[in-house]
Design a protein around this motif. Sequence first.
Motif, PDB file in Angstrom:
ATOM      1  N   PRO A  69       1.495  -1.400  -0.259  1.00 37.29           N
ATOM      2  CA  PRO A  69       0.357  -0.224  -0.295  1.00 37.29           C
ATOM      3  C   PRO A  69       0.953   1.663  -0.017  1.00 37.29           C
ATOM      4  CG  PRO A  69       0.508  -0.994   2.168  1.00 37.29           C
ATOM      5  CD  PRO A  69       0.390  -2.184   1.304  1.00 37.29           C
ATOM      6  N   LYS A  70       0.472   2.482  -0.454  1.00 40.01           N
ATOM      7  CA  LYS A  70       1.467   3.141  -0.971  1.00 40.01           C
ATOM      8  C   LYS A  70       1.362   3.954   0.614  1.00 40.01           C
ATOM      9  CE  LYS A  70      -0.416   4.188  -5.172  1.00 40.01           C
ATOM     10  NZ  LYS A  70      -0.846   5.113  -6.411  1.00 40.01           N
ATOM     11  N   PRO A  71       1.839   4.934   0.928  1.00 34.37           N
ATOM     12  CA  PRO A  71       2.093   5.700   2.593  1.00 34.37           C
ATOM     13  C   PRO A  71       1.134   6.369   1.627  1.00 34.37           C
ATOM     14  CG  PRO A  71       4.461   5.637   1.524  1.00 34.37           C
ATOM     15  CD  PRO A  71       3.516   4.972   0.361  1.00 34.37           C
ATOM     16  N   ALA A  72       0.888   7.232   3.171  1.00 37.64           N
ATOM     17  CA  ALA A  72      -0.091   8.152   3.795  1.00 37.64           C
ATOM     18  C   ALA A  72       0.521   9.714   3.438  1.00 37.64           C
ATOM     19  CB  ALA A  72      -0.536   8.342   5.072  1.00 37.64           C
ATOM     20  N   LEU A 115      -9.733  -0.191  -0.478  1.00 35.85           N
ATOM     21  CA  LEU A 115     -10.054   0.612   0.558  1.00 35.85           C
ATOM     22  C   LEU A 115      -8.994   1.191   0.403  1.00 35.85           C
ATOM     23  CD1 LEU A 115     -10.736  -1.150   3.773  1.00 35.85           C
ATOM     24  CD2 LEU A 115     -12.449  -0.362   2.366  1.00 35.85           C
ATOM     25  N   GLY A 116      -7.822   1.443  -0.279  1.00 33.30           N
ATOM     26  CA  GLY A 116      -6.726   2.047  -0.995  1.00 33.30           C
ATOM     27  C   GLY A 116      -6.843   3.007  -2.519  1.00 33.30           C
ATOM     28  N   GLU A 117      -8.129   1.743  -2.486  1.00 36.08           N
ATOM     29  CA  GLU A 117      -7.487   2.410  -3.798  1.00 36.08           C
ATOM     30  C   GLU A 117      -9.056   3.306  -4.128  1.00 36.08           C
ATOM     31  OE1 GLU A 117      -6.716  -0.648  -7.400  1.00 36.08           O
ATOM     32  OE2 GLU A 117      -5.045  -0.301  -6.782  1.00 36.08           O
ATOM     33  N   SER A 118      -9.820   2.802  -4.034  1.00 35.70           N
ATOM     34  CA  SER A 118     -11.449   3.254  -3.959  1.00 35.70           C
ATOM     35  C   SER A 118     -11.868   4.179  -2.620  1.00 35.70           C
ATOM     36  CB  SER A 118     -12.293   1.994  -4.543  1.00 35.70           C
ATOM     37  OG  SER A 118     -11.997   1.446  -5.289  1.00 35.70           O
ATOM     38  N   TYR A 119     -11.465   4.097  -1.977  1.00 37.45           N
ATOM     39  CA  TYR A 119     -12.146   4.820  -0.760  1.00 37.45           C
ATOM     40  C   TYR A 119     -10.687   5.605   0.027  1.00 37.45           C
ATOM     41  CZ  TYR A 119     -15.979   1.077  -1.030  1.00 37.45           C
ATOM     42  OH  TYR A 119     -16.412   0.586  -1.251  1.00 37.45           O
ATOM     43  N   GLY A 120      -9.671   5.981  -0.624  1.00 38.90           N
ATOM     44  CA  GLY A 120      -8.932   6.676  -0.543  1.00 38.90           C
ATOM     45  C   GLY A 120      -8.360   6.233   1.389  1.00 38.90           C
ATOM     46  N   VAL A 121      -8.493   5.432   2.370  1.00 39.74           N
ATOM     47  CA  VAL A 121      -8.049   5.192   3.066  1.00 39.74           C
ATOM     48  C   VAL A 121      -6.247   4.353   3.154  1.00 39.74           C
ATOM     49  CG1 VAL A 121      -8.772   3.777   4.779  1.00 39.74           C
ATOM     50  CG2 VAL A 121     -10.123   4.264   3.416  1.00 39.74           C
ATOM     51  N   VAL A 147      -8.322  -0.192  10.540  1.00 35.76           N
ATOM     52  CA  VAL A 147      -8.528   1.559   9.391  1.00 35.76           C
ATOM     53  C   VAL A 147      -8.395   2.727  10.554  1.00 35.76           C
ATOM     54  CG1 VAL A 147      -9.480   2.546   8.558  1.00 35.76           C
ATOM     55  CG2 VAL A 147     -10.205   0.401   8.439  1.00 35.76           C
ATOM     56  N   ASP A 148      -6.533   3.351  10.157  1.00 35.02           N
ATOM     57  CA  ASP A 148      -5.981   4.716  10.806  1.00 35.02           C
ATOM     58  C   ASP A 148      -6.036   4.226  12.522  1.00 35.02           C
ATOM     59  OD1 ASP A 148      -6.129   6.059   9.036  1.00 35.02           O
ATOM     60  OD2 ASP A 148      -8.254   6.802   8.529  1.00 35.02           O
ATOM     61  N   GLU A 166     -17.567  -7.296  -4.068  1.00 36.15           N
ATOM     62  CA  GLU A 166     -17.067  -6.193  -3.746  1.00 36.15           C
ATOM     63  C   GLU A 166     -16.866  -5.834  -2.395  1.00 36.15           C
ATOM     64  OE1 GLU A 166     -20.605  -5.117  -6.597  1.00 36.15           O
ATOM     65  OE2 GLU A 166     -21.513  -5.032  -4.322  1.00 36.15           O
ATOM     66  N   VAL A 167     -16.767  -4.745  -2.177  1.00 38.64           N
ATOM     67  CA  VAL A 167     -15.995  -4.289  -0.963  1.00 38.64           C
ATOM     68  C   VAL A 167     -16.771  -3.222  -0.590  1.00 38.64           C
ATOM     69  CG1 VAL A 167     -13.446  -3.758   0.913  1.00 38.64           C
ATOM     70  CG2 VAL A 167     -13.460  -6.012  -1.384  1.00 38.64           C
ATOM     71  N   SER A 168     -17.323  -2.856   1.122  1.00 41.04           N
ATOM     72  CA  SER A 168     -18.495  -2.231   1.338  1.00 41.04           C
ATOM     73  C   SER A 168     -17.099  -0.909   1.793  1.00 41.04           C
ATOM     74  CB  SER A 168     -18.727  -2.293   2.682  1.00 41.04           C
ATOM     75  OG  SER A 168     -18.904  -2.880   3.186  1.00 41.04           O
ATOM     76  N   ARG A 169     -17.357   0.533   2.512  1.00 36.14           N
ATOM     77  CA  ARG A 169     -17.036   1.304   3.410  1.00 36.14           C
ATOM     78  C   ARG A 169     -17.113   0.548   4.153  1.00 36.14           C
ATOM     79  NH1 ARG A 169     -15.582   6.396   1.603  1.00 36.14           N
ATOM     80  NH2 ARG A 169     -16.322   7.183  -0.159  1.00 36.14           N
ATOM     81  N   PRO A 170     -15.576   0.799   5.280  1.00 35.25           N
ATOM     82  CA  PRO A 170     -15.457   0.075   6.629  1.00 35.25           C
ATOM     83  C   PRO A 170     -16.051   0.601   7.137  1.00 35.25           C
ATOM     84  CG  PRO A 170     -13.718   1.737   5.827  1.00 35.25           C
ATOM     85  CD  PRO A 170     -14.296   1.550   4.643  1.00 35.25           C
ATOM     86  N   HIS A 171     -17.674   0.548   8.223  1.00 34.46           N
ATOM     87  CA  HIS A 171     -17.646   0.390   9.477  1.00 34.46           C
ATOM     88  C   HIS A 171     -17.553   0.460  10.879  1.00 34.46           C
ATOM     89  CE1 HIS A 171     -19.443  -2.451   6.977  1.00 34.46           C
ATOM     90  NE2 HIS A 171     -20.136  -2.763   8.453  1.00 34.46           N
TER      91      HIS A 171
END
Length: 171
Positions: A69-72, A115-121, A147-148, A166-171
Motif C-alpha cells: 500500500p502507498k504511504p500516506a 480500501l486504498g484505491e477506491s475509498y482513499g483509506v 483503519v487509521d 465487492e467491498v463496502s466502506r469500513p464501518h
Amino acid sequence: MTVPTRPPNTSRPYPVADNSARGPESEYTANGWVPVIIAGVVAAFVIAIAGVIAGLVVVNIRESAPQAPKPAAAQSPATIPAAAPLTEAPPIVVDTAVVDHLDPLAVQRGVVRVLGESYGVADVREVKCPGEQPVEIGVVFDCTARVDGLRKTVTVTVTDRDGTYEVSRPH
C-alpha cells in the motif's frame, strides 16, 4: 650459444601456405563461410528466444508479487475525490478459474487494495477475513481491519461464480 636465424624474406614476410600442391580443388569458394553464417543465425535466434522467455518470467514475477500500500505521505488531497463519495467498490476478480471457496489471504489483500484505491483509506492494517467462504452469488461475510488505528468492519459480497466480490466502506 646462439640461436640460428635466417634472414627475413622481404617479399613474403609472413609464412603463406602453398596451395599449388593440392591441385585444382583448392580454389577458394564461399561455401566455407556457409556453416559459420548458419551457426551465427542459429545463435542469434537462440539468444532472442531466451530473451523473450526471460522477459515473460520477469513480467509474471512482477504481476504475481503483492503490491505494497502507498504511504500516506505519497497521496495528496487532490487525488482523493471529495465531491463524489463511492458507495460500492469496483468488483475484484480473485481468479479466472472456477473455484469452490475464496482464498482468505487473497480476499484480505483485495480488501486492502479496494480500501486504498477506491475509498482513499491509506492506513489499513491487520485485515482478517473468515476462511472457506463459498463462491456463490449473494454470499455476504464481514472482515475486520484496523483503519487509521481503529478497529473497523467491512462487508464483502460475492457477486458471481467466478469469485468476483465487492467491498463496502469500513464501518
